[in-house]
Design a protein around this motif. Structure first.
Motif, PDB file in Angstrom:
ATOM      1  N   VAL A 191     -17.816  73.710  21.237  1.00 41.34           N
ATOM      2  CA  VAL A 191     -18.690  72.677  21.812  1.00 41.34           C
ATOM      3  C   VAL A 191     -18.186  71.281  21.443  1.00 41.34           C
ATOM      4  CG1 VAL A 191     -21.015  71.690  21.686  1.00 41.34           C
ATOM      5  CG2 VAL A 191     -20.724  74.147  21.979  1.00 41.34           C
ATOM      6  N   ALA A 192     -17.777  71.093  20.189  1.00 39.08           N
ATOM      7  CA  ALA A 192     -17.281  69.781  19.762  1.00 39.08           C
ATOM      8  C   ALA A 192     -16.002  69.406  20.509  1.00 39.08           C
ATOM      9  CB  ALA A 192     -17.036  69.781  18.258  1.00 39.08           C
ATOM     10  N   ALA A 193     -15.095  70.356  20.655  1.00 39.72           N
ATOM     11  CA  ALA A 193     -13.840  70.066  21.355  1.00 39.72           C
ATOM     12  C   ALA A 193     -14.085  69.766  22.828  1.00 39.72           C
ATOM     13  CB  ALA A 193     -12.877  71.243  21.206  1.00 39.72           C
ATOM     14  N   LEU A 194     -14.920  70.562  23.460  1.00 38.76           N
ATOM     15  CA  LEU A 194     -15.197  70.322  24.883  1.00 38.76           C
ATOM     16  C   LEU A 194     -15.965  69.018  25.086  1.00 38.76           C
ATOM     17  CD1 LEU A 194     -16.030  73.908  26.188  1.00 38.76           C
ATOM     18  CD2 LEU A 194     -13.919  72.608  26.431  1.00 38.76           C
ATOM     19  N   VAL A 201     -14.584  65.966  27.354  1.00 35.87           N
ATOM     20  CA  VAL A 201     -15.361  65.434  28.477  1.00 35.87           C
ATOM     21  C   VAL A 201     -15.540  63.924  28.339  1.00 35.87           C
ATOM     22  CG1 VAL A 201     -17.674  65.414  29.511  1.00 35.87           C
ATOM     23  CG2 VAL A 201     -16.537  67.578  29.045  1.00 35.87           C
ATOM     24  N   VAL A 202     -15.842  63.445  27.132  1.00 39.18           N
ATOM     25  CA  VAL A 202     -16.035  62.003  26.923  1.00 39.18           C
ATOM     26  C   VAL A 202     -14.746  61.239  27.219  1.00 39.18           C
ATOM     27  CG1 VAL A 202     -16.458  60.253  25.156  1.00 39.18           C
ATOM     28  CG2 VAL A 202     -17.949  62.229  25.311  1.00 39.18           C
ATOM     29  N   VAL A 203     -13.618  61.738  26.729  1.00 36.13           N
ATOM     30  CA  VAL A 203     -12.339  61.059  26.965  1.00 36.13           C
ATOM     31  C   VAL A 203     -12.006  61.038  28.459  1.00 36.13           C
ATOM     32  CG1 VAL A 203      -9.840  61.231  26.590  1.00 36.13           C
ATOM     33  CG2 VAL A 203     -11.410  61.495  24.676  1.00 36.13           C
ATOM     34  N   LEU A 204     -12.195  62.165  29.123  1.00 38.04           N
ATOM     35  CA  LEU A 204     -11.888  62.217  30.552  1.00 38.04           C
ATOM     36  C   LEU A 204     -12.840  61.351  31.376  1.00 38.04           C
ATOM     37  CD1 LEU A 204     -10.917  65.972  30.982  1.00 38.04           C
ATOM     38  CD2 LEU A 204      -9.407  63.975  30.839  1.00 38.04           C
ATOM     39  N   LEU A 205     -14.115  61.298  30.997  1.00 38.46           N
ATOM     40  CA  LEU A 205     -15.054  60.417  31.701  1.00 38.46           C
ATOM     41  C   LEU A 205     -14.685  58.948  31.512  1.00 38.46           C
ATOM     42  CD1 LEU A 205     -18.523  62.088  31.071  1.00 38.46           C
ATOM     43  CD2 LEU A 205     -17.338  61.829  33.248  1.00 38.46           C
ATOM     44  N   VAL A 216      -7.049  67.395  20.546  1.00 38.64           N
ATOM     45  CA  VAL A 216      -8.356  67.992  20.298  1.00 38.64           C
ATOM     46  C   VAL A 216      -8.316  69.493  20.574  1.00 38.64           C
ATOM     47  CG1 VAL A 216     -10.723  68.092  21.185  1.00 38.64           C
ATOM     48  CG2 VAL A 216      -9.703  65.902  20.626  1.00 38.64           C
ATOM     49  N   LEU A 217      -7.678  69.900  21.649  1.00 38.85           N
ATOM     50  CA  LEU A 217      -7.602  71.324  21.968  1.00 38.85           C
ATOM     51  C   LEU A 217      -6.750  72.083  20.946  1.00 38.85           C
ATOM     52  CD1 LEU A 217      -7.355  71.212  25.859  1.00 38.85           C
ATOM     53  CD2 LEU A 217      -9.352  71.699  24.435  1.00 38.85           C
ATOM     54  N   ARG A 218      -5.680  71.472  20.459  1.00 36.31           N
ATOM     55  CA  ARG A 218      -4.872  72.120  19.410  1.00 36.31           C
ATOM     56  C   ARG A 218      -5.669  72.239  18.118  1.00 36.31           C
ATOM     57  NH1 ARG A 218       1.015  70.289  18.505  1.00 36.31           N
ATOM     58  NH2 ARG A 218       0.901  72.205  17.289  1.00 36.31           N
ATOM     59  N   ALA A 219      -6.439  71.219  17.776  1.00 39.00           N
ATOM     60  CA  ALA A 219      -7.274  71.288  16.576  1.00 39.00           C
ATOM     61  C   ALA A 219      -8.335  72.377  16.717  1.00 39.00           C
ATOM     62  CB  ALA A 219      -7.925  69.934  16.311  1.00 39.00           C
ATOM     63  N   VAL A 237      -8.059  75.165  18.495  1.00 46.02           N
ATOM     64  CA  VAL A 237      -7.390  76.458  18.338  1.00 46.02           C
ATOM     65  C   VAL A 237      -7.111  76.723  16.855  1.00 46.02           C
ATOM     66  CG1 VAL A 237      -5.241  77.712  18.811  1.00 46.02           C
ATOM     67  CG2 VAL A 237      -6.415  76.494  20.644  1.00 46.02           C
ATOM     68  N   GLN A 238      -6.668  75.708  16.136  1.00 47.27           N
ATOM     69  CA  GLN A 238      -6.409  75.862  14.703  1.00 47.27           C
ATOM     70  C   GLN A 238      -7.698  76.205  13.958  1.00 47.27           C
ATOM     71  OE1 GLN A 238      -4.768  72.395  12.850  1.00 47.27           O
ATOM     72  NE2 GLN A 238      -4.642  73.355  10.840  1.00 47.27           N
ATOM     73  N   ARG A 239      -8.776  75.542  14.293  1.00 47.57           N
ATOM     74  CA  ARG A 239     -10.059  75.813  13.642  1.00 47.57           C
ATOM     75  C   ARG A 239     -10.542  77.227  13.949  1.00 47.57           C
ATOM     76  NH1 ARG A 239     -12.952  76.091   9.621  1.00 47.57           N
ATOM     77  NH2 ARG A 239     -15.171  75.864   9.928  1.00 47.57           N
ATOM     78  N   LEU A 240     -10.374  77.684  15.177  1.00 46.26           N
ATOM     79  CA  LEU A 240     -10.777  79.044  15.525  1.00 46.26           C
ATOM     80  C   LEU A 240      -9.957  80.074  14.751  1.00 46.26           C
ATOM     81  CD1 LEU A 240     -11.346  78.682  19.371  1.00 46.26           C
ATOM     82  CD2 LEU A 240     -13.071  78.824  17.565  1.00 46.26           C
ATOM     83  N   ARG A 241      -8.676  79.787  14.532  1.00 45.27           N
ATOM     84  CA  ARG A 241      -7.848  80.694  13.729  1.00 45.27           C
ATOM     85  C   ARG A 241      -8.327  80.717  12.278  1.00 45.27           C
ATOM     86  NH1 ARG A 241      -2.064  78.903  16.169  1.00 45.27           N
ATOM     87  NH2 ARG A 241      -2.207  80.115  18.083  1.00 45.27           N
ATOM     88  N   GLU A 242      -8.712  79.545  11.747  1.00 41.96           N
ATOM     89  CA  GLU A 242      -9.225  79.490  10.384  1.00 41.96           C
ATOM     90  C   GLU A 242     -10.507  80.313  10.250  1.00 41.96           C
ATOM     91  OE1 GLU A 242      -9.802  75.385   9.493  1.00 41.96           O
ATOM     92  OE2 GLU A 242      -7.669  74.981   9.261  1.00 41.96           O
TER      93      GLU A 242
END
Length: 84
Positions: free
Chosen positions: A15-18, A22-26, A62-65, A67-72
């Protein structure tokens, strides 16, 4: 009995990454839209290219972070940290 935080941690990371994406793209989209309303001015086009590169870099980071967090979380590092 201890609750498992894996699913809530995964959900929070996603949720935080998405949300950040979204904020950056908006933001980028609104700046691009404002520029296109005025017409393409050469100096503004250069600035928009810089903004586009920065927006892509932020989203990729943000997306790489995420993925790293999900692996952790999957590896159980969160539970290891609670021992201390």
């Amino acid at each position: 009995m201890q609750k498992s935080t894996k699913s809530s941690g995964r959900t929070a990371a996603i949720v935080a990454a998405l949300g950040t994406t979204v904020v950056v793209l908006l933001f980028f989209g609104s700046v691009l839209w404002a520029m296109l309303e005025e017409g393409p001015i050469p100096a503004v086009v250069g600035i928009m290219i810089v903004y586009a590169v920065l927006a892509v870099a932020i989203v990729v980071g943000v997306l790489r972070a995420m993925v790293q967090r999900l692996r952790e979380i999957k590896g159980g590092e969160e539970e290891d940290a609670r021992k201390y």
